[in-house]
Scaffold this active site. Sequence first.
Site, mmCIF file in Angstrom:
data_model
loop_
_atom_site.group_PDB
_atom_site.id
_atom_site.type_symbol
_atom_site.label_atom_id
_atom_site.label_comp_id
_atom_site.label_asym_id
_atom_site.label_seq_id
_atom_site.Cartn_x
_atom_site.Cartn_y
_atom_site.Cartn_z
ATOM 1 N N MET A 109 0.846 -1.193 0.000
ATOM 2 C CA MET A 109 0.000 0.000 0.000
ATOM 3 C C MET A 109 0.888 1.251 0.000
ATOM 4 S SD MET A 109 -3.452 -0.954 2.005
ATOM 5 C CE MET A 109 -2.889 -0.737 3.669
ATOM 6 N N LEU A 113 6.727 2.979 1.408
ATOM 7 C CA LEU A 113 7.686 1.870 1.429
ATOM 8 C C LEU A 113 8.825 2.113 2.416
ATOM 9 C CD1 LEU A 113 7.923 1.192 -2.414
ATOM 10 C CD2 LEU A 113 6.357 0.185 -0.749
ATOM 11 N N HIS A 149 9.625 -3.513 3.031
ATOM 12 C CA HIS A 149 9.118 -3.745 1.670
ATOM 13 C C HIS A 149 10.276 -4.037 0.711
ATOM 14 C CE1 HIS A 149 5.811 -0.956 3.163
ATOM 15 N NE2 HIS A 149 5.145 -2.028 2.791
ATOM 16 N N GLY A 182 5.097 -9.876 3.826
ATOM 17 C CA GLY A 182 5.884 -9.816 5.059
ATOM 18 C C GLY A 182 5.225 -10.617 6.185
ATOM 19 N N SER A 220 7.184 -0.694 9.915
ATOM 20 C CA SER A 220 5.789 -0.598 9.494
ATOM 21 C C SER A 220 5.559 0.798 8.930
ATOM 22 C CB SER A 220 4.878 -0.804 10.710
ATOM 23 O OG SER A 220 3.579 -0.314 10.442
ATOM 24 N N SER A 221 4.690 0.871 7.933
ATOM 25 C CA SER A 221 4.361 2.191 7.354
ATOM 26 C C SER A 221 3.709 3.077 8.402
ATOM 27 C CB SER A 221 3.413 2.027 6.172
ATOM 28 O OG SER A 221 3.973 1.146 5.242
HETATM 29 O O1 PAF Z 1 -0.056 -5.587 3.584
HETATM 30 C C1 PAF Z 1 -0.522 -4.699 2.841
HETATM 31 O O2 PAF Z 1 0.124 -3.708 2.551
HETATM 32 C C2 PAF Z 1 -1.912 -4.867 2.265
HETATM 33 O O3 PAF Z 1 -2.771 -5.463 3.172
HETATM 34 C C3 PAF Z 1 -1.939 -5.606 0.908
HETATM 35 C C4 PAF Z 1 -1.473 -7.033 1.045
HETATM 36 C C5 PAF Z 1 -1.057 -4.867 -0.092
HETATM 37 C C6 PAF Z 1 -3.366 -5.632 0.365
HETATM 38 O O4 PAF Z 1 -3.886 -4.347 0.213
#
Ligand code: PAF
Length: 280
Positions: A29, A32, A36, A149, A187-188
Amino acid sequence: MEIIHTIAALKTLLAPLKATSKIALVPTMGALHKGHLSLIKLAQQETDIVICSIFVNPTQFTDPKDLEKYPRPLAHDIQLLEEVGCFAVFMPTVKEMYPSFPVPEDWHIDLGEAEFVLEGEFRKGHYQGVTQIVKKLFDAVGPDTAFFGQKDFQQVLMIKNMVSHFSLPIEIVSCPIVREDDGLAMSSRNIHLSAQDRKNALVLSRSLQYVKDHYGKESLGSLIDHARRQINGIPGVELDYFTIADPNTLQPIKDQDHPHPVALVAAKVGETRLIDNMLM
Ligand code: PAF
């Protein structure tokens, strides 16, 4: 790096490559971070072409405020993906993924009992939304493998259950959690933490580490009590759950001979809800 906004353009790009290349998808989402990027690097080692998707999926948010304040630093994300040598980024609009939005699409699949515990209890319908968008992304990309992750432990389990529900020929790879030097899981959402919250948040990884270090040396009850007391002892941290569970059912384990248990925690730190976990 190719920057793609539509499913049609993505299919045109990938069609000639499919016969000869192993394709990986890393769904995100955005916002990053090193976690990621570690997924992308692993995907690059194991496959020929890596597609990263960036899409803040509205159907998985239970709180509209959470959706609104979700960080969207797109230019920075693109720069990071360029630097890591990602082949393409897929950044669709909401209308591209959900043509009738805001009218909800008919989606409900059986994800098993584990859908309703832990995160499922606190974020009703969350995993229906997650699996809905991941299935749409799988349909758009047609990957051989997808990388997620382990920090979102329950999410990986739900995605595996979705893949088996539809018998999709896609391998799901769960990648190790990437932590800051002091143990905080990346985490974002961490960017929402104040300096004090950031310090307080360390209790989550510390409690997991305590339980991992003492697993098999103390009773299960005393391990869990210790962890819960440790977390509840920090002002500004509100514990949602701390459990040691079976990795497939997410039900609490009853004895320490259990194969591959996982400790999972969720808490609100200030205004930010964080999750973390550790394999025992
Ligand atoms: O983990 C995430 O960022 C989201 O839940 C995902 C897997 C991209 C689905 O929107």
